[in-house]
Design a protein around this motif. Structure first.
Motif, PDB file in Angstrom:
ATOM      1  N   TRP A  78       0.828  -1.198   0.000  1.00 21.78           N
ATOM      2  CA  TRP A  78       0.000   0.000   0.000  1.00 21.78           C
ATOM      3  C   TRP A  78       0.869   1.258   0.000  1.00 21.78           C
ATOM      4  O   TRP A  78       0.614   2.206  -0.741  1.00 21.78           O
ATOM      5  CB  TRP A  78      -0.933   0.010   1.206  1.00 21.78           C
ATOM      6  CG  TRP A  78      -1.755   1.271   1.293  1.00 21.78           C
ATOM      7  CD1 TRP A  78      -1.530   2.335   2.090  1.00 21.78           C
ATOM      8  CD2 TRP A  78      -2.920   1.576   0.528  1.00 21.78           C
ATOM      9  NE1 TRP A  78      -2.474   3.300   1.886  1.00 21.78           N
ATOM     10  CE2 TRP A  78      -3.352   2.870   0.925  1.00 21.78           C
ATOM     11  CE3 TRP A  78      -3.652   0.906  -0.443  1.00 21.78           C
ATOM     12  CZ2 TRP A  78      -4.471   3.494   0.390  1.00 21.78           C
ATOM     13  CZ3 TRP A  78      -4.768   1.522  -0.985  1.00 21.78           C
ATOM     14  CH2 TRP A  78      -5.169   2.800  -0.569  1.00 21.78           C
ATOM     15  N   GLU A  92       3.935   1.510  -1.061  1.00 17.75           N
ATOM     16  CA  GLU A  92       4.594   1.604  -2.357  1.00 17.75           C
ATOM     17  C   GLU A  92       3.635   2.157  -3.406  1.00 17.75           C
ATOM     18  O   GLU A  92       4.003   3.011  -4.224  1.00 17.75           O
ATOM     19  CB  GLU A  92       5.088   0.224  -2.801  1.00 17.75           C
ATOM     20  CG  GLU A  92       6.331  -0.252  -2.073  1.00 17.75           C
ATOM     21  CD  GLU A  92       6.862  -1.556  -2.645  1.00 17.75           C
ATOM     22  OE1 GLU A  92       6.056  -2.309  -3.244  1.00 17.75           O
ATOM     23  OE2 GLU A  92       8.061  -1.810  -2.512  1.00 17.75           O
ATOM     24  N   ALA A  93       2.390   1.666  -3.396  1.00 14.99           N
ATOM     25  CA  ALA A  93       1.404   2.132  -4.367  1.00 14.99           C
ATOM     26  C   ALA A  93       1.076   3.605  -4.155  1.00 14.99           C
ATOM     27  O   ALA A  93       0.956   4.376  -5.118  1.00 14.99           O
ATOM     28  CB  ALA A  93       0.131   1.286  -4.252  1.00 14.99           C
ATOM     29  N   THR A  94       0.947   4.011  -2.911  1.00 15.72           N
ATOM     30  CA  THR A  94       0.635   5.408  -2.606  1.00 15.72           C
ATOM     31  C   THR A  94       1.721   6.341  -3.120  1.00 15.72           C
ATOM     32  O   THR A  94       1.449   7.364  -3.750  1.00 15.72           O
ATOM     33  CB  THR A  94       0.462   5.603  -1.086  1.00 15.72           C
ATOM     34  OG1 THR A  94      -0.609   4.763  -0.635  1.00 15.72           O
ATOM     35  CG2 THR A  94       0.150   7.049  -0.754  1.00 15.72           C
ATOM     36  N   ARG A  95       2.984   5.982  -2.845  1.00 13.55           N
ATOM     37  CA  ARG A  95       4.090   6.816  -3.322  1.00 13.55           C
ATOM     38  C   ARG A  95       4.137   6.866  -4.838  1.00 13.55           C
ATOM     39  O   ARG A  95       4.386   7.915  -5.427  1.00 13.55           O
ATOM     40  CB  ARG A  95       5.422   6.295  -2.775  1.00 13.55           C
ATOM     41  CG  ARG A  95       5.627   6.528  -1.300  1.00 13.55           C
ATOM     42  CD  ARG A  95       7.107   6.442  -0.947  1.00 13.55           C
ATOM     43  NE  ARG A  95       7.684   5.183  -1.366  1.00 13.55           N
ATOM     44  CZ  ARG A  95       7.691   4.077  -0.628  1.00 13.55           C
ATOM     45  NH1 ARG A  95       7.141   4.093   0.571  1.00 13.55           N
ATOM     46  NH2 ARG A  95       8.256   2.975  -1.069  1.00 13.55           N
ATOM     47  N   ALA A  96       3.908   5.715  -5.467  1.00 13.04           N
ATOM     48  CA  ALA A  96       3.968   5.666  -6.926  1.00 13.04           C
ATOM     49  C   ALA A  96       2.915   6.565  -7.554  1.00 13.04           C
ATOM     50  O   ALA A  96       3.183   7.290  -8.521  1.00 13.04           O
ATOM     51  CB  ALA A  96       3.791   4.226  -7.404  1.00 13.04           C
ATOM     52  N   VAL A  97       1.711   6.533  -7.003  1.00 13.44           N
ATOM     53  CA  VAL A  97       0.617   7.347  -7.557  1.00 13.44           C
ATOM     54  C   VAL A  97       0.850   8.828  -7.277  1.00 13.44           C
ATOM     55  O   VAL A  97       0.687   9.681  -8.155  1.00 13.44           O
ATOM     56  CB  VAL A  97      -0.743   6.894  -6.976  1.00 13.44           C
ATOM     57  CG1 VAL A  97      -1.841   7.863  -7.391  1.00 13.44           C
ATOM     58  CG2 VAL A  97      -1.074   5.481  -7.446  1.00 13.44           C
ATOM     59  N   GLU A  98       1.258   9.145  -6.049  1.00 11.56           N
ATOM     60  CA  GLU A  98       1.437  10.549  -5.674  1.00 11.56           C
ATOM     61  C   GLU A  98       2.573  11.217  -6.435  1.00 11.56           C
ATOM     62  O   GLU A  98       2.528  12.419  -6.707  1.00 11.56           O
ATOM     63  CB  GLU A  98       1.699  10.654  -4.166  1.00 11.56           C
ATOM     64  CG  GLU A  98       0.465  10.354  -3.325  1.00 11.56           C
ATOM     65  CD  GLU A  98       0.763  10.378  -1.844  1.00 11.56           C
ATOM     66  OE1 GLU A  98       1.965  10.417  -1.479  1.00 11.56           O
ATOM     67  OE2 GLU A  98      -0.188  10.355  -1.041  1.00 11.56           O
ATOM     68  N   SER A  99       3.596  10.432  -6.773  1.00  9.98           N
ATOM     69  CA  SER A  99       4.755  11.028  -7.442  1.00  9.98           C
ATOM     70  C   SER A  99       4.716  10.838  -8.957  1.00  9.98           C
ATOM     71  O   SER A  99       5.694  11.116  -9.648  1.00  9.98           O
ATOM     72  CB  SER A  99       6.048  10.418  -6.886  1.00  9.98           C
ATOM     73  OG  SER A  99       6.082   9.024  -7.148  1.00  9.98           O
ATOM     74  N   ALA A 100       3.595  10.349  -9.463  1.00 11.84           N
ATOM     75  CA  ALA A 100       3.492  10.123 -10.907  1.00 11.84           C
ATOM     76  C   ALA A 100       3.700  11.428 -11.656  1.00 11.84           C
ATOM     77  O   ALA A 100       3.220  12.481 -11.265  1.00 11.84           O
ATOM     78  CB  ALA A 100       2.132   9.520 -11.241  1.00 11.84           C
ATOM     79  N   ARG A 117       9.127   5.491 -12.349  1.00  9.42           N
ATOM     80  CA  ARG A 117       9.064   4.931 -10.995  1.00  9.42           C
ATOM     81  C   ARG A 117       9.763   5.876 -10.023  1.00  9.42           C
ATOM     82  O   ARG A 117      10.433   6.820 -10.444  1.00  9.42           O
ATOM     83  CB  ARG A 117       9.739   3.549 -10.939  1.00  9.42           C
ATOM     84  CG  ARG A 117      11.211   3.565 -11.276  1.00  9.42           C
ATOM     85  CD  ARG A 117      11.803   2.163 -11.244  1.00  9.42           C
ATOM     86  NE  ARG A 117      11.249   1.335 -12.290  1.00  9.42           N
ATOM     87  CZ  ARG A 117      11.716   1.290 -13.538  1.00  9.42           C
ATOM     88  NH1 ARG A 117      12.753   2.054 -13.887  1.00  9.42           N
ATOM     89  NH2 ARG A 117      11.183   0.499 -14.417  1.00  9.42           N
TER      90      ARG A 117
END
Length: 289
Positions: free
Chosen positions: A75, A77-85, A90
């Protein structure tokens, strides 16, 4: 995924107390109970039992523990990936031991950016204890540290070493050192043990610090003697500030790379670790004998 349920479950596994978990998470005890019941309803299994002795996980709760940790990590990892898109494919969050950051941060990230141009990097310098906790919680993707904790979900590998040398502003031999002006460096538990074995009469100093940069300032301000990084010892001697104690043994400090078990073979992790490994090797090769 209802991450609140997972995080409440994991906290309760640590505290074994509904009241303590409520305090730590800044929620009411009834909210803790509601979240646990919601999880239990999804599994149709009891996860905890409560009695006068406290809260105890059931066999189902114990079996869910490792899965819950993995879900929490994914979760984050997914949150960081989406927020920093954005323009990057990556992102990576890196931790590094304070002393290593002092020497290698710029060269490390410069090489990493050249190798992985599609990856955005966040780096922070910290102590090993905190980095181990952050890795376990999923708040870091990779760390370069001095003290591994060998937690179940983490992978550690030794990638090199740093060497610390004893310098003094006045003395030239170990026999001339004064315990009352000695600054004890405690860079890690392993370093402290090696120091106590090598110089037991200097292991109860009036001043101590766990950071090379702080030890440097103490030496320059107060004078005395202390262990500093080999590169620092050379620079202090060049400046005429402090000089090596030639009959004092150098103390090596092992350096480890730490990642999640699931990502230990990932391409970007291997490249980032490899860059630091090369830097440590080049530092060792350049070190005076």
């Amino acid at each position: 995924m209802q991450i609140d349920l997972i995080e409440t479950f994991l906290d309760l596994m640590e505290t074994r107390s509904f009241n303590r978990t409520a305090e730590r998470m800044n929620i009411t005890q009834s909210t803790v109970s509601h979240r646990v019941k919601a999880l239990e309803a999804q599994f149709n299994r009891k996860l905890f039992t409560r009695n006068k002795g406290g809260t105890t996980p059931t066999p189902s709760g114990l079996r869910f523990l490792d899965h819950a940790k993995a879900l929490q990590h994914q979760w984050h990892e997914a949150t960081r990936a989406v927020e920093s898109a954005g323009a990057y494919e990556r992102s990576m969050r890196l931790g590094i031991q304070h002393d290593l950051a002092e020497v290698f941060a710029g060269r490390w990230l410069s090489a990493v950016r050249a190798d992985l141009p599609a990856t955005s990097i966040y780096m922070e310098a910290d102590y090993s204890n905190q980095m181990n906790r952050d890795l376990a919680a999923g708040d870091l993707d990779l760390a370069i540290l001095y003290t591994p904790h060998y937690l179940p979900d983490l992978h550690y590998e030794r990638i090199g070493e740093m060497v610390y040398r004893l310098v003094s502003t006045t003395a030239r031999t170990v026999g001339e050192l004064q315990p009352e002006t000695y600054i004890q460096a405690v860079y890690s538990p392993a370093f402290d043990r090696a120091h106590r074995l090598a110089l037991p009469h200097l292991s109860a100093a009036p001043l101590a610090s766990g950071q090379n940069i702080a030890v440097i300032d103490l030496l320059k301000t107060l004078g005395g003697a202390a262990y500093v990084m080999s590169s620092t010892a050379s620079e202090l001697a060049r400046q005429g500030t402090a000089f090596p104690i030639e009959d004092a043994p150098p103390i090596p400090q092992a350096v480890y790379a730490a990642t999640s078990i699931r990502t230990r073979h990932a391409h970007q992790h291997r490249r980032i670790i490899g860059v630091m490994q090369d830097l440590l090797a080049s530092c060792s090769a350049a070190r005076p004998l």
